[in-house]
Design an enzyme around this catalytic site. Structure first.
Site, PDB file in Angstrom:
ATOM      1  N   LYS A  50       0.803  -1.230   0.000  1.00  0.00           N
ATOM      2  CA  LYS A  50       0.000   0.000   0.000  1.00  0.00           C
ATOM      3  C   LYS A  50       0.834   1.277   0.000  1.00  0.00           C
ATOM      4  O   LYS A  50       0.317   2.344   0.258  1.00  0.00           O
ATOM      5  CB  LYS A  50      -0.927   0.018   1.218  1.00  0.00           C
ATOM      6  CG  LYS A  50      -1.962  -1.074   1.212  1.00  0.00           C
ATOM      7  CD  LYS A  50      -3.059  -0.937   2.240  1.00  0.00           C
ATOM      8  CE  LYS A  50      -2.664  -0.399   3.566  1.00  0.00           C
ATOM      9  NZ  LYS A  50      -3.768  -0.365   4.534  1.00  0.00           N
ATOM     10  N   CYS A  51       2.098   1.198  -0.307  1.00  0.00           N
ATOM     11  CA  CYS A  51       2.991   2.351  -0.299  1.00  0.00           C
ATOM     12  C   CYS A  51       2.876   3.108  -1.629  1.00  0.00           C
ATOM     13  O   CYS A  51       2.515   2.531  -2.654  1.00  0.00           O
ATOM     14  CB  CYS A  51       4.425   1.852  -0.078  1.00  0.00           C
ATOM     15  SG  CYS A  51       5.687   3.137  -0.075  1.00  0.00           S
ATOM     16  N   GLY A  52       3.206   4.376  -1.619  1.00  0.00           N
ATOM     17  CA  GLY A  52       3.192   5.161  -2.845  1.00  0.00           C
ATOM     18  C   GLY A  52       4.190   4.667  -3.890  1.00  0.00           C
ATOM     19  O   GLY A  52       4.047   4.950  -5.078  1.00  0.00           O
ATOM     20  N   THR A  54       4.755   1.403  -4.451  1.00  0.00           N
ATOM     21  CA  THR A  54       4.458   0.005  -4.749  1.00  0.00           C
ATOM     22  C   THR A  54       4.241  -0.281  -6.231  1.00  0.00           C
ATOM     23  O   THR A  54       4.937  -1.123  -6.805  1.00  0.00           O
ATOM     24  CB  THR A  54       3.240  -0.483  -3.936  1.00  0.00           C
ATOM     25  OG1 THR A  54       3.502  -0.274  -2.552  1.00  0.00           O
ATOM     26  CG2 THR A  54       2.961  -1.958  -4.197  1.00  0.00           C
TER      27      THR A  54
END
Length: 166
Positions: A50-52, A54
């Site tokens: 869910k990271c920017g 990813t």
């Protein structure tokens, strides 16, 4: 690549010489001896679904494996981590062409022995800790961590560095 083992004891990360001495759990919870990667240049990375970073990092890791996996022996070992804003979740919504492992802690007392070893061998002037998701370690064919790259370095920008180790 995966070789199941039982009763695994990892080496003292302070004394280990290569990643090949470690055993980790894959995404299915099976033990995998990293000696299976002897002769491969690897990228070991802490990931989050869910990271920017990813979507584009996963796409670029897939591209690297497609381009250099079979003909150069490049392997990517991804370890999900919840230590940075809880940005991991239980399921993945991505088609991945690289090796996914079980969730780990990369910092603190409970950090995985493998990650303690990586940080020891490739620390930063500011300390031996991981700042965020998608910290990447390049591992040579002998299993030795030779470079560290922070999250903002995109995987495709590592090709020139990787070429030194093929």
């Amino acid at each position: 690549m995966n070789k199941s083992v039982t009763n695994v004891i990892n080496p003292d990360y302070n004394k280990a010489r290569s990643i090949h001495e470690f055993t980790v759990k894959n995404a299915k919870g099976e033990n995998v001896k990293l000696e299976a990667y002897k002769g491969h240049v690897c990228i070991i990375v802490n990931v989050s679904s869910k990271c920017g970073f990813t979507a584009h990092h996963y796409a670029q890791f897939n591209e690297l494996v497609a381009k250099y996996g079979e003909n150069k022996g490049l392997t990517i070992l991804a370890f999900p981590c919840w230590q940075f804003s809880g940005e991991e979740k239980e399921t993945l919504d991505y088609a991945l062409y690289f090796d996914m492992y079980d969730k780990v802690d990369v910092n603190g007392e409970g950090a995985s022995p493998l990650w303690k070893f990586l940080k020891l061998k490739q620390g930063t002037p500011k300390g031996n800790f991981i700042k965020w998701n998608f910290t990447k370690f390049i591992i040579n064919k002998d299993g030795v961590p030779v470079e560290r790259h922070e999250c903002k370095v995109e995987p495709l920008n590592l090709v020139r560095n990787l070429e030194r180790y093929w």
